[in-house]
Design an enzyme around this catalytic site. Structure first.
Site, PDB file in Angstrom:
ATOM      1  N   ALA A 169       0.853  -1.183   0.000  1.00 47.34           N
ATOM      2  CA  ALA A 169       0.000   0.000   0.000  1.00 47.34           C
ATOM      3  C   ALA A 169       0.889   1.234   0.000  1.00 47.34           C
ATOM      4  O   ALA A 169       2.046   1.188   0.445  1.00 47.34           O
ATOM      5  CB  ALA A 169      -0.879  -0.013   1.243  1.00 47.34           C
ATOM      6  N   GLY A 185       0.202  -4.937   0.795  1.00 44.34           N
ATOM      7  CA  GLY A 185      -1.004  -4.911  -0.042  1.00 44.34           C
ATOM      8  C   GLY A 185      -0.746  -5.487  -1.435  1.00 44.34           C
ATOM      9  O   GLY A 185      -1.658  -6.039  -2.056  1.00 44.34           O
ATOM     10  N   GLU A 225      -1.142  -9.049  -0.984  1.00 39.41           N
ATOM     11  CA  GLU A 225      -2.574  -9.341  -0.803  1.00 39.41           C
ATOM     12  C   GLU A 225      -3.310  -9.321  -2.145  1.00 39.41           C
ATOM     13  O   GLU A 225      -4.220 -10.117  -2.376  1.00 39.41           O
ATOM     14  CB  GLU A 225      -3.190  -8.337   0.190  1.00 39.41           C
ATOM     15  CG  GLU A 225      -2.731  -8.629   1.613  1.00 39.41           C
ATOM     16  CD  GLU A 225      -3.131  -7.576   2.632  1.00 39.41           C
ATOM     17  OE1 GLU A 225      -2.929  -6.383   2.345  1.00 39.41           O
ATOM     18  OE2 GLU A 225      -3.636  -7.953   3.707  1.00 39.41           O
ATOM     19  N   GLU A 275       4.452  -5.153   7.053  1.00 41.07           N
ATOM     20  CA  GLU A 275       3.634  -4.193   7.822  1.00 41.07           C
ATOM     21  C   GLU A 275       4.101  -4.043   9.257  1.00 41.07           C
ATOM     22  O   GLU A 275       4.080  -2.948   9.828  1.00 41.07           O
ATOM     23  CB  GLU A 275       2.159  -4.624   7.816  1.00 41.07           C
ATOM     24  CG  GLU A 275       1.418  -4.352   6.520  1.00 41.07           C
ATOM     25  CD  GLU A 275       1.526  -5.496   5.529  1.00 41.07           C
ATOM     26  OE1 GLU A 275       2.451  -6.331   5.671  1.00 41.07           O
ATOM     27  OE2 GLU A 275       0.706  -5.545   4.605  1.00 41.07           O
TER      28      GLU A 275
END
Ligand code: CO8
Length: 257
Positions: free
Chosen positions: A65, A108, A111, A131
């Site tokens: 992200a 992300g 993911e 993260e």
């Protein structure tokens, strides 16, 4: 449809989506995720498309992200933005989604890979959930999917250390399908897409639906869903064609009907 951070095009019956923010290793900002999901949804509805392929421009698939964008978020801004509703929509895509992954698939970005169905990785691709090093944790299914795929102990090791793992490690625990030389990544992914394009589209669709249920449901409930989907396929022209072609010793000509 907005295409500021992705490139979207058709290659025959393959819908191509390329993450296109290479200057920040395709860090996923919210608009970019919305663009990816819009493109997936449009291809899912497009009768001319049978398979969708997701890849990344530049030297990585996606390094997570966009940290700059979320650094100052609060629980309230996150709740109001409800960004994960876009991620939930990926689960509703019926067509096969293939990922061609290279460089990094982190946070992300990983993911997003785990939201795809069949995953090809270039040699040297690094996977991980860093993260924890930012003081947070995965938010788009990473923790859950990792635990289901590799079990509690291994998942905790990946998630707690935040270290990167190799494509071989990811393949060994069944998180990805194939590792291929870098220069063959797209070629191999597209060749696999062609294989899927020869199959009966409705069978592909209901197999995906049942496999997703097998992940989420109890064995008994998933088997009930499997049975219903099995019966449903007998309403299709492709079932008649597939079985007739077998009896007549010829290749079936599937129409997706
Ligand atoms: N966000 C913002 N910018 C990034 C990100 C990122 N995730 N990753 C890389 N960049 C930028 C860098 O800041 C750098 O920009 P600049 O040139 O302006 O300095 C540029 O991309 C190139 O990166 P590096 O110079 O760092 O390249 P290196 O080859 O030295 O390192 C790494 C590559 C190891 C991948 C390194 O860039 C890195 O560690 N990136 C961050 C990885 C990370 O922590 N990812 C997890 C983010 S958190 C997350 O994903 C939470 C998910 C929540 C749900 C999903 C919502 C979308």
């Amino acid at each position: 449809m907005r295409e500021e951070w992705v490139k979207v095009w058709k290659e025959g019956a393959i819908g191509r989506i390329e993450l296109n923010r290479p200057q920040v290793l395709n860090a996923l900002n919210r608009q970019m995720v919305a663009e990816i999901v819009d493109a997936l949804t449009a291809f899912d509805k497009d009768q001319d498309i049978g398979v969708i392929v997701l890849s990344g421009a530049g030297r990585a698939f996606a390094a997570g992200a966009d940290i700059d964008e979320m650094a100052y978020d609060t629980p309230v801004t996150l709740e109001k933005l409800d960004q994960f509703s876009d991620w939930d929509r990926i689960r509703t895509i019926h067509k096969p989604i293939l990922a061609a992954v290279h460089g990094f698939a982190l946070g992300g970005g990983f993911e997003l890979v785990l939201s795809c169905d069949i995953i090809f990785a270039a040699e040297g691709t690094m996977f991980g959930f860093p993260e924890v090093k930012l003081g947070v944790m995965p938010g788009a299914g990473g923790t859950v999917k990792l635990t289901k795929a590799m079990g509690r102990a291994k998942a905790l090791e990946w998630l707690w250390t935040g270290e990167m793992f190799s494509a071989e490690d990811a393949k060994a625990v069944g998180l990805i399908n194939h590792i291929v030389p870098s220069e063959l990544l797209l070629e191999e992914t597209l060749a696999f897409s062609q294989k899927l394009l020869k199959q009966a589209p409705l069978a592909l669709r209901l197999i995906k639906d049942t496999v997703n249920k097998a992940v989420d449901y109890s064995v008994f409930d998933a088997m009930q869903a499997e049975r219903k989907n099995f019966y449903l396929l007998f309403a299709s022209e492709d079932q008649k064609e597939g079985m007739k072609a077998f009896i007549e010793k010829r290749r079936p000509n599937f129409k997706g009907k």
